[in-house]
Design an enzyme around this catalytic site. Structure first.
Site, short mmCIF file in Angstrom:
data_model
loop_
_atom_site.label_atom_id
_atom_site.label_comp_id
_atom_site.label_asym_id
_atom_site.label_seq_id
_atom_site.Cartn_x
_atom_site.Cartn_y
_atom_site.Cartn_z
N ASP A 55 -61.22 43.80 90.78
CA ASP A 55 -61.03 45.15 90.39
C ASP A 55 -61.74 45.45 89.29
O ASP A 55 -62.64 46.54 89.41
CB ASP A 55 -59.34 45.40 90.23
CG ASP A 55 -59.13 46.68 89.69
OD1 ASP A 55 -59.64 47.52 90.20
OD2 ASP A 55 -58.54 46.87 88.74
N GLU A 124 -60.44 43.32 97.10
CA GLU A 124 -60.90 43.14 95.44
C GLU A 124 -60.94 41.62 95.35
O GLU A 124 -61.78 41.13 94.25
CB GLU A 124 -60.04 43.92 94.60
CG GLU A 124 -60.08 45.28 94.50
CD GLU A 124 -58.79 46.16 93.66
OE1 GLU A 124 -59.34 47.25 93.45
OE2 GLU A 124 -57.63 45.57 93.67
#
Length: 177
Positions: A55, A124
Site C-alpha cells: 500500500d 497491494e
C-alpha cells in the site's frame, strides 16, 4: 489438497502472463494468502504485512509518476488523482481484470465488499512482495502498466473527490467538526 495444487498452477500461470518471475516462492505464496484462509490456524502467514507495505509502495510510485507527469497541477488535484488510482474499488477492479481472483487463497464469501477487499489486498501484497524480492524496478514497471495507464481515463480532478472528502470539506466550511 487438490485445490491447493490447482491454486498453485493458476498462480504460476498468472505470474507468467504478467511476465513476473519471483526468486522467493514464499513471498508469492504469502502475497496470495488472505487472512481468511487461515481458518483459525494462527501459524499460517497471510498477506497482511505485505499488503501494508505494498500500500505504501503503491502510493509512492503513483505519487512519483503524478508529480513528474502533471507539473502544473496543485497538490489537491494530485491527491485526488492518486486516491482515484489507489482506492480499493480501483485496485479490486484491476486485480479482477488481471485474473488474480482464482489465484488467491481465501475463505470465500458472498459479500461483494469482502471480495473487493480480498482482491485489493492481494494486489497491494503482490506489489510489496515484488519490492522485497526484486527491488523497486519490477513493481514500478508493473504499476506503470496496470495502474498508471488508467490516468487518461479519469474524469476531471474535481469529480474524483471521494464522498468522505466532500463531507469533510462541507463540515469544515460549516464550522462543524
Amino acid at each position: 489438497r487438490v485445490t491447493f495444487y490447482i491454486l498453485v498452477i493458476l498462480r504460476q500461470d498468472f505470474l507468467k502472463r504478467m511476465d513476473i518471475v519471483f526468486k522467493n516462492d514464499n513471498l508469492v505464496r504469502m502475497a496470495f494468502t488472505d487472512s481468511s484462509w487461515r481458518q483459525g490456524d494462527w501459524q499460517r502467514e497471510s498477506n497482511q504485512r505485505l499488503e501494508f507495505f505494498g500500500d505504501a509502495v503503491l502510493s509512492v510510485l503513483v505519487s512519483e509518476y503524478l508529480i513528474r507527469k502533471f507539473v502544473y497541477k496543485k497538490e489537491g488535484d494530485l491527491t485526488n488523482i492518486r486516491s482515484a488510482l489507489t482506492r480499493q474499488t480501483t485496485l479490486a477492479l484491476v486485480a479482477e481484470e488481471l485474473g488474480m481472483e482464482p489465484c488467491i487463497y481465501w475463505g470465500r464469501s458472498d459479500s461483494v465488499m469482502e471480495r473487493r477487499r480480498v482482491l485489493a489486498d492481494a494486489f497491494e501484497a503482490l506489489i510489496g512482495a515484488l519490492v522485497l524480492d526484486q527491488g523497486y524496478h519490477a513493481p514500478r514497471m508493473f504499476v506503470r502498466k496496470v495502474i498508471l495507464s488508467r490516468v487518461q481515463d479519469l474524469p476531471n480532478t474535481t469529480s474524483l473527490v471521494s464522498p468522505k472528502n466532500r463531507l469533510q470539506t462541507r463540515a469544515n466550511k460549516a464550522g462543524k467538526v
